[in-house]
Design a protein around this motif. Structure first.
Motif, PDB file in Angstrom:
ATOM      1  N   TYR A   1       0.829  -1.200   0.000  1.00  0.00           N
ATOM      2  CA  TYR A   1       0.000   0.000   0.000  1.00  0.00           C
ATOM      3  C   TYR A   1       0.871   1.261   0.000  1.00  0.00           C
ATOM      4  CZ  TYR A   1      -2.938   3.718   1.872  1.00  0.00           C
ATOM      5  OH  TYR A   1      -3.568   4.909   2.070  1.00  0.00           O
ATOM      6  N   LYS A   2       1.910   1.282   0.839  1.00  0.00           N
ATOM      7  CA  LYS A   2       2.791   2.450   0.904  1.00  0.00           C
ATOM      8  C   LYS A   2       3.532   2.654  -0.417  1.00  0.00           C
ATOM      9  CE  LYS A   2       3.247   4.678   4.287  1.00  0.00           C
ATOM     10  NZ  LYS A   2       2.523   5.915   4.573  1.00  0.00           N
ATOM     11  N   ALA A   3       3.946   1.575  -1.057  1.00  0.00           N
ATOM     12  CA  ALA A   3       4.626   1.689  -2.347  1.00  0.00           C
ATOM     13  C   ALA A   3       3.680   2.246  -3.404  1.00  0.00           C
ATOM     14  CB  ALA A   3       5.164   0.327  -2.779  1.00  0.00           C
ATOM     15  N   LYS A   4       2.440   1.796  -3.384  1.00  0.00           N
ATOM     16  CA  LYS A   4       1.460   2.281  -4.354  1.00  0.00           C
ATOM     17  C   LYS A   4       1.176   3.769  -4.155  1.00  0.00           C
ATOM     18  CE  LYS A   4      -2.134  -0.325  -5.421  1.00  0.00           C
ATOM     19  NZ  LYS A   4      -3.455  -0.982  -5.355  1.00  0.00           N
TER      20      LYS A   4
ATOM     21  N   ALA B   1       3.170   5.980  -2.683  1.00  0.00           N
ATOM     22  CA  ALA B   1       4.374   6.740  -3.013  1.00  0.00           C
ATOM     23  C   ALA B   1       4.498   6.917  -4.523  1.00  0.00           C
ATOM     24  CB  ALA B   1       5.610   6.033  -2.463  1.00  0.00           C
ATOM     25  N   LYS B   2       4.165   5.883  -5.277  1.00  0.00           N
ATOM     26  CA  LYS B   2       4.211   5.971  -6.741  1.00  0.00           C
ATOM     27  C   LYS B   2       3.196   6.988  -7.247  1.00  0.00           C
ATOM     28  CE  LYS B   2       3.796   3.079 -10.853  1.00  0.00           C
ATOM     29  NZ  LYS B   2       3.481   1.733 -11.356  1.00  0.00           N
ATOM     30  N   ALA B   3       1.986   6.979  -6.665  1.00  0.00           N
ATOM     31  CA  ALA B   3       0.954   7.934  -7.071  1.00  0.00           C
ATOM     32  C   ALA B   3       1.358   9.363  -6.716  1.00  0.00           C
ATOM     33  CB  ALA B   3      -0.379   7.574  -6.414  1.00  0.00           C
ATOM     34  N   GLU B   4       1.949   9.556  -5.538  1.00  0.00           N
ATOM     35  CA  GLU B   4       2.399  10.891  -5.152  1.00  0.00           C
ATOM     36  C   GLU B   4       3.518  11.378  -6.062  1.00  0.00           C
ATOM     37  OE1 GLU B   4       3.498  10.606  -1.060  1.00  0.00           O
ATOM     38  OE2 GLU B   4       1.414  10.469  -0.382  1.00  0.00           O
ATOM     39  N   PHE B   5       4.400  10.495  -6.473  1.00  0.00           N
ATOM     40  CA  PHE B   5       5.477  10.880  -7.373  1.00  0.00           C
ATOM     41  C   PHE B   5       4.926  11.306  -8.727  1.00  0.00           C
ATOM     42  CE2 PHE B   5       8.643   9.806 -10.638  1.00  0.00           C
ATOM     43  CZ  PHE B   5       9.660  10.655 -10.234  1.00  0.00           C
ATOM     44  N   LYS B   6       3.900  10.601  -9.213  1.00  0.00           N
ATOM     45  CA  LYS B   6       3.308  10.958 -10.500  1.00  0.00           C
ATOM     46  C   LYS B   6       2.690  12.352 -10.466  1.00  0.00           C
ATOM     47  CE  LYS B   6       2.152   6.743 -12.930  1.00  0.00           C
ATOM     48  NZ  LYS B   6       1.060   5.964 -13.510  1.00  0.00           N
TER      49      LYS B   6
ATOM     50  N   ILE C   1       3.723  14.984  -8.820  1.00  0.00           N
ATOM     51  CA  ILE C   1       4.713  16.055  -8.876  1.00  0.00           C
ATOM     52  C   ILE C   1       5.745  15.860  -9.985  1.00  0.00           C
ATOM     53  CG2 ILE C   1       4.482  16.634  -6.437  1.00  0.00           C
ATOM     54  CD1 ILE C   1       7.054  15.049  -5.922  1.00  0.00           C
ATOM     55  N   ASP C   2       5.688  14.757 -10.694  1.00  0.00           N
ATOM     56  CA  ASP C   2       6.645  14.496 -11.763  1.00  0.00           C
ATOM     57  C   ASP C   2       6.331  15.393 -12.961  1.00  0.00           C
ATOM     58  OD1 ASP C   2       8.609  13.396 -13.335  1.00  0.00           O
ATOM     59  OD2 ASP C   2       7.460  11.604 -13.856  1.00  0.00           O
ATOM     60  N   PRO C   3       7.249  16.266 -13.366  1.00  0.00           N
ATOM     61  CA  PRO C   3       6.986  17.175 -14.486  1.00  0.00           C
ATOM     62  C   PRO C   3       6.684  16.444 -15.798  1.00  0.00           C
ATOM     63  CG  PRO C   3       9.055  17.744 -13.383  1.00  0.00           C
ATOM     64  CD  PRO C   3       8.539  16.488 -12.771  1.00  0.00           C
ATOM     65  N   VAL C   4       7.297  15.313 -16.001  1.00  0.00           N
ATOM     66  CA  VAL C   4       7.045  14.550 -17.235  1.00  0.00           C
ATOM     67  C   VAL C   4       5.598  14.060 -17.264  1.00  0.00           C
ATOM     68  CG1 VAL C   4       7.693  12.483 -18.531  1.00  0.00           C
ATOM     69  CG2 VAL C   4       9.461  13.874 -17.425  1.00  0.00           C
ATOM     70  N   GLU C   5       5.116  13.537 -16.133  1.00  0.00           N
ATOM     71  CA  GLU C   5       3.737  13.056 -16.061  1.00  0.00           C
ATOM     72  C   GLU C   5       2.746  14.216 -16.197  1.00  0.00           C
ATOM     73  OE1 GLU C   5       2.420   9.997 -15.952  1.00  0.00           O
ATOM     74  OE2 GLU C   5       4.410   9.130 -16.125  1.00  0.00           O
ATOM     75  N   ILE C   6       3.051  15.354 -15.592  1.00  0.00           N
ATOM     76  CA  ILE C   6       2.168  16.526 -15.708  1.00  0.00           C
ATOM     77  C   ILE C   6       2.094  16.970 -17.154  1.00  0.00           C
ATOM     78  CG2 ILE C   6       1.916  18.965 -15.074  1.00  0.00           C
ATOM     79  CD1 ILE C   6       3.150  18.216 -12.350  1.00  0.00           C
ATOM     80  N   ASP C   7       3.236  17.011 -17.834  1.00  0.00           N
ATOM     81  CA  ASP C   7       3.266  17.410 -19.240  1.00  0.00           C
ATOM     82  C   ASP C   7       2.499  16.416 -20.106  1.00  0.00           C
ATOM     83  OD1 ASP C   7       4.138  19.142 -21.350  1.00  0.00           O
ATOM     84  OD2 ASP C   7       5.597  17.584 -21.921  1.00  0.00           O
ATOM     85  N   LYS C   8       2.676  15.129 -19.824  1.00  0.00           N
ATOM     86  CA  LYS C   8       1.964  14.099 -20.585  1.00  0.00           C
ATOM     87  C   LYS C   8       0.454  14.234 -20.391  1.00  0.00           C
ATOM     88  CE  LYS C   8       3.555   9.829 -20.335  1.00  0.00           C
ATOM     89  NZ  LYS C   8       3.754   8.432 -19.839  1.00  0.00           N
ATOM     90  N   SER C   9       0.024  14.519 -19.175  1.00  0.00           N
ATOM     91  CA  SER C   9      -1.398  14.689 -18.891  1.00  0.00           C
ATOM     92  C   SER C   9      -1.964  15.914 -19.604  1.00  0.00           C
ATOM     93  CB  SER C   9      -1.602  14.811 -17.378  1.00  0.00           C
ATOM     94  OG  SER C   9      -2.944  15.067 -17.074  1.00  0.00           O
ATOM     95  N   LYS C  10      -1.214  17.014 -19.597  1.00  0.00           N
ATOM     96  CA  LYS C  10      -1.676  18.233 -20.281  1.00  0.00           C
ATOM     97  C   LYS C  10      -1.787  18.003 -21.786  1.00  0.00           C
ATOM     98  CE  LYS C  10      -0.159  21.654 -16.928  1.00  0.00           C
ATOM     99  NZ  LYS C  10       0.753  22.775 -16.636  1.00  0.00           N
ATOM    100  N   LYS C  11      -0.830  17.290 -22.354  1.00  0.00           N
ATOM    101  CA  LYS C  11      -0.875  17.004 -23.795  1.00  0.00           C
ATOM    102  C   LYS C  11      -2.070  16.118 -24.139  1.00  0.00           C
ATOM    103  CE  LYS C  11       4.025  17.511 -24.849  1.00  0.00           C
ATOM    104  NZ  LYS C  11       5.270  16.845 -25.231  1.00  0.00           N
ATOM    105  N   ALA C  12      -2.343  15.130 -23.304  1.00  0.00           N
ATOM    106  CA  ALA C  12      -3.488  14.257 -23.546  1.00  0.00           C
ATOM    107  C   ALA C  12      -4.796  15.043 -23.447  1.00  0.00           C
ATOM    108  CB  ALA C  12      -3.487  13.097 -22.549  1.00  0.00           C
TER     109      ALA C  12
END
Length: 123
Positions: free
Chosen positions: A61-64, A66-71, A73-84
């Protein structure tokens, strides 16, 4: 000191070990392990296994999370979401413009759009 009392008592295991493990079989990528325990340790052993299971669930649960929290704040994921999101909006607007440019059929007072859009195609 409770363990010393158990160790000194008559045990079904060997005299050197408090418990004994044996591999008693292997079939279809599954290993069968037998554990010999003195009767007073059975409940403690089962409790240990249960607490380990709960610990691994907690770690998963903690790993899941932490992965979601990283996504988030991750600039690459934010950019990918904005493009989509931009691609989805462009597709919707293009289809609406195409629908509106066709005009209304005779006798219709208002447009009733029937746009079938699958947003997963754009992502």
């Amino acid at each position: 000191m409770q363990l010393e009392k158990i160790r000194k008592s008559a045990l079904p295991c060997s005299s050197r070990n408090l418990y004994d493990f044996r591999v008693s079989g292997y079939h279809d990528d599954t290993v069968t392990v037998s554990v010999d325990l003195p009767e007073p340790l059975v409940i403690a052993f089962v409790s240990l296994l249960d607490s380990l299971t709960d610990s691994f669930r907690f770690l998963q649960y903690k790993a899941k999370t932490a992965k979601a929290e990283f996504k988030v704040i991750d600039p690459v994921e934010i950019d990918k979401s904005k493009k989509a999101q931009a691609a989805y909006e462009k597709t919707v607007l293009d289809r609406y413009d195409k629908f509106a440019s066709n005009g209304l059929p005779p006798g219709r007072q208002s447009a009733q759009p029937r746009i079938s859009l699958n947003p997963r195609r754009c992502i």
